[in-house]
Design a protein around this motif. Structure first.
Motif, short mmCIF file in Angstrom:
data_model
loop_
_atom_site.label_atom_id
_atom_site.label_comp_id
_atom_site.label_asym_id
_atom_site.label_seq_id
_atom_site.Cartn_x
_atom_site.Cartn_y
_atom_site.Cartn_z
N THR A 79 2.95 14.61 -7.81
CA THR A 79 4.27 13.97 -7.74
C THR A 79 5.26 14.73 -8.63
N HIS A 80 5.54 14.18 -9.81
CA HIS A 80 6.49 14.81 -10.73
C HIS A 80 6.18 14.32 -12.14
N PRO A 81 6.29 15.20 -13.13
CA PRO A 81 6.00 14.80 -14.51
C PRO A 81 6.82 13.60 -14.99
N ARG A 82 8.05 13.46 -14.51
CA ARG A 82 8.89 12.34 -14.94
C ARG A 82 8.29 11.01 -14.52
N LEU A 83 7.81 10.94 -13.29
CA LEU A 83 7.19 9.72 -12.80
C LEU A 83 5.92 9.41 -13.59
N TYR A 105 0.88 -1.16 0.00
CA TYR A 105 0.00 0.00 0.00
C TYR A 105 0.92 1.21 0.00
N ALA A 106 0.95 1.95 -1.11
CA ALA A 106 2.00 2.94 -1.35
C ALA A 106 2.18 3.94 -0.21
N PRO A 107 1.12 4.57 0.32
CA PRO A 107 1.34 5.54 1.40
C PRO A 107 2.03 4.94 2.63
N ALA A 108 1.60 3.73 3.03
CA ALA A 108 2.19 3.09 4.21
C ALA A 108 3.64 2.70 3.95
N TRP A 109 3.92 2.20 2.74
CA TRP A 109 5.28 1.80 2.39
C TRP A 109 6.22 2.99 2.42
N LEU A 110 5.78 4.12 1.87
CA LEU A 110 6.62 5.31 1.86
C LEU A 110 6.82 5.86 3.27
N ASP A 111 5.80 5.78 4.12
CA ASP A 111 5.96 6.18 5.52
C ASP A 111 7.00 5.32 6.22
N ARG A 112 6.98 4.02 5.94
CA ARG A 112 7.96 3.13 6.54
C ARG A 112 9.37 3.46 6.07
N LEU A 113 9.52 3.79 4.79
CA LEU A 113 10.83 4.18 4.29
C LEU A 113 11.33 5.43 4.99
N ARG A 114 10.45 6.43 5.15
CA ARG A 114 10.85 7.67 5.82
C ARG A 114 11.24 7.41 7.27
N SER A 115 10.51 6.52 7.91
CA SER A 115 10.76 6.27 9.34
C SER A 115 12.12 5.63 9.60
N THR A 116 12.73 5.04 8.57
CA THR A 116 14.04 4.39 8.78
C THR A 116 15.13 5.40 9.06
N GLU A 160 -0.34 9.34 -0.93
CA GLU A 160 0.71 9.54 0.05
C GLU A 160 0.96 11.03 0.30
N ARG A 161 1.57 11.34 1.43
CA ARG A 161 1.93 12.72 1.73
C ARG A 161 2.95 13.18 0.69
N GLN A 162 2.67 14.33 0.08
CA GLN A 162 3.50 14.80 -1.02
C GLN A 162 4.80 15.40 -0.48
N THR A 163 5.91 14.74 -0.82
CA THR A 163 7.24 15.24 -0.47
C THR A 163 8.19 14.87 -1.60
N PRO A 164 9.29 15.61 -1.74
CA PRO A 164 10.29 15.21 -2.74
C PRO A 164 10.83 13.80 -2.50
N TYR A 165 10.92 13.41 -1.22
CA TYR A 165 11.43 12.08 -0.89
C TYR A 165 10.49 11.00 -1.43
N ALA A 166 9.19 11.17 -1.21
CA ALA A 166 8.22 10.18 -1.68
C ALA A 166 8.29 10.04 -3.19
N THR A 167 8.35 11.17 -3.88
CA THR A 167 8.43 11.13 -5.34
C THR A 167 9.71 10.46 -5.80
N GLU A 168 10.81 10.75 -5.12
CA GLU A 168 12.10 10.14 -5.48
C GLU A 168 12.05 8.62 -5.36
N GLN A 169 11.47 8.12 -4.26
CA GLN A 169 11.42 6.68 -4.05
C GLN A 169 10.49 5.99 -5.05
#
Length: 217
Positions: A185-189, A103-114, A144-153
Motif C-alpha cells: 500500500t503506502h508507508p503513510r497508511l 470485506y476490504a477487497p470487495a468494498w474497494l472493488d465496489r468503490l471503483r465500479s461506481t 485487495e488489488r494494489q492500485t493508487p486508488y485503493a490506497t487513497e481510499q
C-alpha cells in the motif's frame, strides 16, 4: 413484605423502541452473520498457542473507555483474525453502538465500479455507510488489488478515525506485517495502522489454522 425491593423494569413501549433500534443497527451493519448465536463471538473463539494476546487486545478494544482509535490484527490465514473482528462488532452492537462491516477487497472493488459506465451504485452509496458509525471493520486489508486508488481510499477512511476527524474507531485484519503492507500500500497508511505508541492497538496471531490445520510459525 418488609425489606423486599422491587426491581424496575423497562416499560413495554421502551423495550419495543430498544429492540427496533437494535434491529435497525443490525440491518445497517452488513455483518457476515445475522445474530451472535449464529456468528463468531468471544465465547466461541478457541484460544490456543499464539492467540491469547490478540484475544485480549480485541476484547479490550470493546471497552467503552478504550482510548485507542485503531485495532490492527496481524497474522497468516486461518488463525482467527476475522473471528475476532466479528466478535468485536457484536460487542458494539450489543450495547447499541453502530457498526459497519466491510470485506476490504470487495468494498474497494465496489468503490471503483461506481466510476464505470455500467455502474449500479453511486460513490456516495458505497462510501457513506461507513462515515459516521461508531465502529468500522475492514477485513483482509492488503489482499485487495494494489492500485493508487485503493490506497487513497483506505488511507482516507483510516486517517479520519486515527485523527478523530470522524467519530468512531476502526478495526482491521491483515495477513501482512508492517514492512510487507507498506510495500503493498503506502508507508503513510501503515504508519497509522501500526502506530502502537499512539493511537493503535496492534496484535499478532499465530498458531494453527482453523481451516487447514497448518501450524504457522
Amino acid at each position: 413484605m418488609r425489606g423486599t425491593q422491587r426491581v424496575a423494569e423497562p416499560c413495554p413501549s421502551c423495550r419495543d423502541v430498544l429492540q427496533e433500534r437494535k434491529e435497525r443497527l443490525l440491518k445497517a451493519s452488513n455483518m457476515p452473520s445475522r445474530s451472535p448465536e449464529t456468528g463468531n463471538t468471544f465465547d466461541t473463539f478457541k484460544i490456543s498457542d499464539g492467540k491469547q494476546s490478540a484475544y485480549d487486545a480485541a476484547y479490550d478494544f470493546t471497552d467503552i473507555h478504550n482510548e485507542y482509535t485503531v485495532l490492527t490484527l496481524v497474522g497468516p490465514p486461518g488463525v482467527g483474525k476475522s473471528h475476532l473482528l466479528e466478535a468485536v462488532a457484536w460487542k458494539f452492537l450489543e450495547r447499541g453502538a453502530s457498526v459497519r462491516y466491510e470485506y476490504a477487497p470487495a468494498w474497494l472493488d465496489r468503490l471503483r465500479s461506481t466510476y464505470g459506465d455500467d455502474r449500479t451504485e453511486t460513490y456516495e452509496q458505497v462510501f457513506n455507510p461507513q462515515k459516521h458509525v461508531d465502529l468500522l471493520i475492514l477485513d483482509d486489508v492488503g489482499t485487495e488489488r494494489q492500485t493508487p486508488y485503493a490506497t487513497e481510499q483506505l488511507t482516507k477512511v483510516i486517517e479520519a478515525r486515527y485523527n478523530r476527524t470522524t467519530e468512531g474507531v476502526v478495526a482491521i485484519s491483515t495477513n501482512h506485517d508492517q514492512n510487507q503492507l507498506a510495500k503493498h500500500t503506502h508507508p503513510r497508511l501503515v504508519d497509522r495502522l501500526f502506530a502502537y505508541k499512539t493511537h493503535a492497538r496492534v496484535a499478532f496471531l499465530g498458531g494453527q489454522s482453523y481451516r487447514t490445520g497448518t501450524q504457522w510459525k
